[in-house]
Design an enzyme around this catalytic site. Sequence first.
Site, PDB file in Angstrom:
ATOM      1  CB  CYS A  28       7.831  23.891  15.971  1.00 48.56           C
ATOM      2  SG  CYS A  28       9.008  24.889  16.883  1.00 48.56           S
ATOM      3  CG  HIS A  58       9.676  17.975  15.862  1.00 49.07           C
ATOM      4  ND1 HIS A  58       9.080  18.925  15.055  1.00 49.07           N
ATOM      5  CD2 HIS A  58      10.308  18.670  16.852  1.00 49.07           C
ATOM      6  CE1 HIS A  58       9.335  20.135  15.534  1.00 49.07           C
ATOM      7  NE2 HIS A  58      10.077  20.007  16.614  1.00 49.07           N
ATOM      8  CG  HIS A  84      13.688  23.529  14.746  1.00 45.63           C
ATOM      9  ND1 HIS A  84      12.513  23.762  14.072  1.00 45.63           N
ATOM     10  CD2 HIS A  84      13.318  23.058  15.970  1.00 45.63           C
ATOM     11  CE1 HIS A  84      11.493  23.457  14.831  1.00 45.63           C
ATOM     12  NE2 HIS A  84      11.959  23.011  15.985  1.00 45.63           N
TER      13      HIS A  84
END
Length: 364
Positions: free
Chosen positions: A122, A255, A291
């Site tokens: 990620c 995040h 996400h």
Amino acid sequence: MAWWTALGSDLDEVWRALLAGATGVAPVASAHPLRNDRAAAVGDLPAELGPEQRQYELAARAVRTAVSDAGLDVTDPRLRLVAGTSHGSHLDVPPDRLDRWGETLAAGLGMARRPLLVSTACSAASDALLVAAALIAEGEEEVCVVGGVDVLTPAKRLGHSALGTMSPTELRAFDERHDGTLLGEGAAFLVLERADRARERGARIRGRLSGTGSANDAAGPTAPDLSGDTVVRAVTAALAAAGRGPGEVGVLNAHGSGTPVNDDVESRGFARVFTDGKAPVVFATKGAFGHTLGATGALEAVAVLLALRDQAVPPVPGLKTALPGFPLPLPGGAAPLPFTGNVGLSITIGFGGFTTCLALEVPA
């Protein structure tokens, strides 16, 4: 710079939607049972496109738009593509080589040079920016188009459902009811070059990547180390590289994945870094974009630059009651939260322990 998201593709229209509290998360049909059928899909891509074609189309659109926004041509022989993805289409369509997608993209766009590809879960797009900045600083490259892309696929949705990282309800980053993340897809790219060369050619300069920092806790394949050490190390390194102190940071894009472990780790890390003086406003975009895995860092870099431009951050989708003890201001409710300052941070936390921080600035 440019982005392609579940809320659209125009920079200012998407930013206004974020400031208004909009979300691109909606039911997305699945042939398999999932923990949650909600996700953030890019609506103007044909539903019948397979994962490989979807990855190509999203990336190609964002690269072309970013390069045009910078006043360049995608076939410029100086231009190097540096791109990140997590798994892209790889879980659903296993490739012969993990970098094949990037070579196909560069060739399809008519780019003169082979791309450099990054895959660090990620944090891939953030790490692509880190790599491109280092290459330019060391004189290896003159100008890069850099960012990330990732697509929504059945295998990813099944994987996060099985791992238990997918929320059964909604993505509520830093809320006391947080119970997991929801996936999305998107792409974002920025053109990066030395400031003096950008000024020489009369380019519109949207901001400065003034520092980068990264760390890896090596704690496990998915969950991060609970101490927050890697957040502290990545942020401290980025600030040192930028020549800035914690008190100079006006805004921080976290995040904010909505998983209890990640949210708690970020909270602990922030409390250790921002101990004195001015506290930055924290915001998070995953409740709006989903996400987006390997695209996350580039999307959030764009969001930080727009926040610095407008001196306001969007509300965090789903946030009603902040985590007890969360150390920094959070924009809850439905209205943007103003702030002051010209320094912003973007933080990404990836599977495999990858944590990266970007320091971004606009003129004071």
